[in-house]
Design an enzyme around this catalytic site. Sequence first.
Site, PDB file in Angstrom:
ATOM      1  N   GLU A 470      -3.401 -12.010   3.339  1.00 31.48           N
ATOM      2  CA  GLU A 470      -3.852 -10.848   4.101  1.00 31.48           C
ATOM      3  C   GLU A 470      -4.619  -9.905   3.168  1.00 31.48           C
ATOM      4  O   GLU A 470      -5.822  -9.940   3.136  1.00 31.48           O
ATOM      5  CB  GLU A 470      -2.650 -10.162   4.761  1.00 31.48           C
ATOM      6  CG  GLU A 470      -3.076  -9.151   5.792  1.00 31.48           C
ATOM      7  CD  GLU A 470      -1.957  -8.803   6.764  1.00 31.48           C
ATOM      8  OE1 GLU A 470      -1.029  -9.587   6.963  1.00 31.48           O
ATOM      9  OE2 GLU A 470      -2.036  -7.692   7.327  1.00 31.48           O
ATOM     10  N   GLU A 740       7.414  -3.279   3.223  1.00 29.46           N
ATOM     11  CA  GLU A 740       6.747  -3.114   4.518  1.00 29.46           C
ATOM     12  C   GLU A 740       7.754  -2.757   5.617  1.00 29.46           C
ATOM     13  O   GLU A 740       7.480  -1.941   6.486  1.00 29.46           O
ATOM     14  CB  GLU A 740       6.039  -4.427   4.873  1.00 29.46           C
ATOM     15  CG  GLU A 740       5.297  -4.418   6.182  1.00 29.46           C
ATOM     16  CD  GLU A 740       4.507  -5.707   6.370  1.00 29.46           C
ATOM     17  OE1 GLU A 740       4.889  -6.731   5.771  1.00 29.46           O
ATOM     18  OE2 GLU A 740       3.506  -5.690   7.104  1.00 29.46           O
TER      19      GLU A 740
HETATM   20  C1  RAM Z   1       0.299  -5.699   9.253  1.00 29.45           C
HETATM   21  C2  RAM Z   1       0.625  -4.791   8.122  1.00 29.45           C
HETATM   22  C3  RAM Z   1      -0.347  -3.660   7.999  1.00 29.45           C
HETATM   23  C4  RAM Z   1      -0.520  -2.969   9.315  1.00 29.45           C
HETATM   24  C5  RAM Z   1      -0.919  -3.961  10.372  1.00 29.45           C
HETATM   25  C6  RAM Z   1      -1.039  -3.343  11.718  1.00 29.45           C
HETATM   26  O1  RAM Z   1      -0.756  -6.494   8.929  1.00 29.45           O
HETATM   27  O2  RAM Z   1       1.896  -4.277   8.306  1.00 29.45           O
HETATM   28  O3  RAM Z   1       0.136  -2.766   7.051  1.00 29.45           O
HETATM   29  O4  RAM Z   1      -1.458  -1.936   9.222  1.00 29.45           O
HETATM   30  O5  RAM Z   1       0.017  -5.001  10.429  1.00 29.45           O
END
Ligand code: RAM
Length: 886
Positions: A470, A740
């Site tokens: 990502e 996260e």
């Molecule tokens: C995931 C991650 C990222 C967020 C998006 C919406 O990819 O948590 O930080 O901004 O979702």
Amino acid sequence: MNNFSVTNLRVNYRRNPLGIDDYKPRLSWEIISEKRGFIQSAYQIEVATEKGFQSEATWDSGIITTEQNIHIEYSGPTLKSRTRYYFRVRVWDNQETASDWSDPSFWETAFLTPTEELKANWLTAAPRLNAADQDKCDYLRTEFNIPGKVVSARAYATSLGLYRLFVNGMPADDTLFNPGWTSYNKRLQYQTYDVTSLIQQGVNAIGCMVGNGWYKGYLAWEGDKEFFGSRRSVMIQIHITLDDGSESVIMTDGSWRVSTGPLLMSELYHGEYYDARLERAGWALPGFAADDWEKVVVHAVPESVLVAQENEPARVTEIIKPDTVIITPQGDTVIDMGQNMVGWVRFSVTAEAGTVITLEHAEVLDRDGNFYTGNLRSAKQTVTYICRGGEEESYEPYFSFQGFRYVKVTGVSRDQLTNQFSGHVIHTDLEMTGSFRCSDELVNQLQQNIIWGQRGNFLDIPTDCPQRDERLGWTGDAQVFIRTSAYNMNVVPFFEKWLKDLAADQETDGRVPHVIPDIPAAGYGSSAWGDAAVICPWTLYQCYGDTRVLETQYASMKAWVEYMRRQGDNEYLWNTGFHFGDWLGLDAKENSYTGSTPKDLIATAFFAHSTDLLAKTASTLNNTEDEKEYRNLHKKILSAFRTEFVTPSGRVASPTQTAYVLALMFDLLEEKDRPRVAKMLAEHIEENGIHLTTGFVGTPYLNLVLSRFGYTDLAYKLLLQTEYPSWLFSVVQGATTIWEHWDGIKQDGSFWSDNMNSYNHYAYGAIGDWLYQVVGGIDLKKPGYKEILIRPQISEHLSWAEASYNSIHGNISVSWKKFNEVSVEMLVTIPANTLAEVIVPVSQYTEIRENGVQLDQVIGVAQVKPMESGCSFNIGSGSYRFTFPI
Ligand code: RAM
């Protein structure tokens, strides 16, 4: 003798920048004064093309009467390309005494009209048909003769892909991951290298390696690549000045040669494959026989605007030695770096030719202590190195970085693992500006985790995670973290660049992609994510006092607000479309990533907030027409918000923490209703056993709102909560970065699903803002900290705290310490040419002493006045030692 001087000269926030393409660079300086209360009454700037300022100045500003000492635009004769401009500054105090001239600093221009001046060709390799060959990185080279003594030499270079430039076998400098990541097909940075000491009279060689990088490599989670283009290319132009005044220009052209080499694969996510047996010694040195190398292909590249490097470059900023070597229960040999970090491992080994060494990288071990890579998804993060054999050999990757704490190694004997392996920490090399510490070691670790999260995710763009497939520039994450990040580091060059890409990637209807640079996989248009277009420039302006970013971004800010305005069923309510909502909020329904706060409430709240900031921006830029327009719009959104989301008697209809927080933070409620809603928020938290339920959207503001409405004690309790969910839960679990998910590792040691579980994600690190503002007590009253608010909210939960912040005006620091629970000593320093309002929690000013002297008799203290909860007074620049009872 003067007791003040001018120091720390900057150009567009940077010191002595090489290769800028700004016709009107902004000059700033700091003043050091031994006396308290220094205010600049005037300045003079001189700019010259030689350091001694002996010849006539290119520009003499004259004596300008003003207090302004930051962001003074150069306004002399039009700047020339490829020229070094020295500048020096002197200032006057309010007694009409002048300082000495500062030591000179400089900036050097690159190409001010790049389309005319950058004449070099774009080179690429002929297409390779075989799939395995396509992964191989390109090696390009040329040789040239320099007939005289070199006085100065600059290389200007860029690529589609990532490149490393070598001059006579040496790296052109220590910067990495050039040309950085921009919306390549719209904006492409080129770099400037001072290669004077590397170019010699006689024969010279230039070598350049090119890898896929963000341009051509794999990006995102679908296994796709070539998001920006399919052909790696490079362009280099070197200007060499000789001692007879003549100039030689070396450019990429059809005479260069290209080949493959030992770097057989390099991908940002997947790592590298390097076979040292394929090395061609001396390939970037003069005299190398390149007869078997192919001819390059000169080709036209997609139209893009070339811009001089805007951001600070990425570099290795720290080298970490492994903590321990572990043999896991499954029998793997694993190095523990002791810190979840981003960068790569450099190693040296002595081994037989053909020995295969592999390094796999992971962030955590599982609950049994085994190596765990599930959360990397498809990112391989594996470096494979095949030994050359013979003497000791070393390796570190070229165009790939890893997010890791643990490294599983094969092919190396254990005794070589600790001494000869080290973690190279890599990120955009921004100046550290803040520090925070207090009497609670867990909170100190949290602050360290926030800093590491910022380091790991500030590799040229603000990313969400540095490890899985990502690593994208999620706008929402950047928006929630920018204020905290601006305490920790000087982030302006970093965000100015990224915001230009945001504007470039905005469609004409104003929608903002979810990630910047945009990639088709990601999508666009969510509230709280797209609002980065407005919140980020406004925050930069607040923190650094520079209107340039507002001017540059204004059209983009306005376009985003206008986009929101067109989305809803009616003009003032945004109740349609896709939104991430309160991402990862704990009040989410089973199997959902989104907290239960209604998405239309969040969308309308951010619509109101961004409109408010846009109106303020219009006012700052003296655009009265727009100011009126957006003030009006804002009022109407407020009224629509109240009709839709607030009950007639003034409660927020959706009783979630995030709904309360947004309504209060963005001033969406009528004044009379605010205390009650704040109380409901506090009760909600208490009823939850002092726990938050907020996600990405609510969390950043939670403690700020509590403190603003008189619930600082509760905010402290939330901060100090160690049970799940809380900021300190991960710290107690041994985290060295921010996670996260609140429960990235659950209480029973199991993991949140592999699907989306980063252990290095700064969003929840936005609590740093509150640590600096409320615990440390450093906040701003006027943009750029020209006026400062010093208001630490001293708590029974801590016995001391200290915060320091190198603002654009100079260093601000506050430290407070309790003595025997009866008195407090508070040391405050504010820089010359600023003022601060200090608020101390005592009811009588007579109880406050500065260095033993009663407040109203202290030089530098003014406007002492009682307040509802404490005493307020102003101080001029200098250092102060206050004492007062608790
Ligand atoms: C995931 C991650 C990222 C967020 C998006 C919406 O990819 O948590 O930080 O901004 O979702």
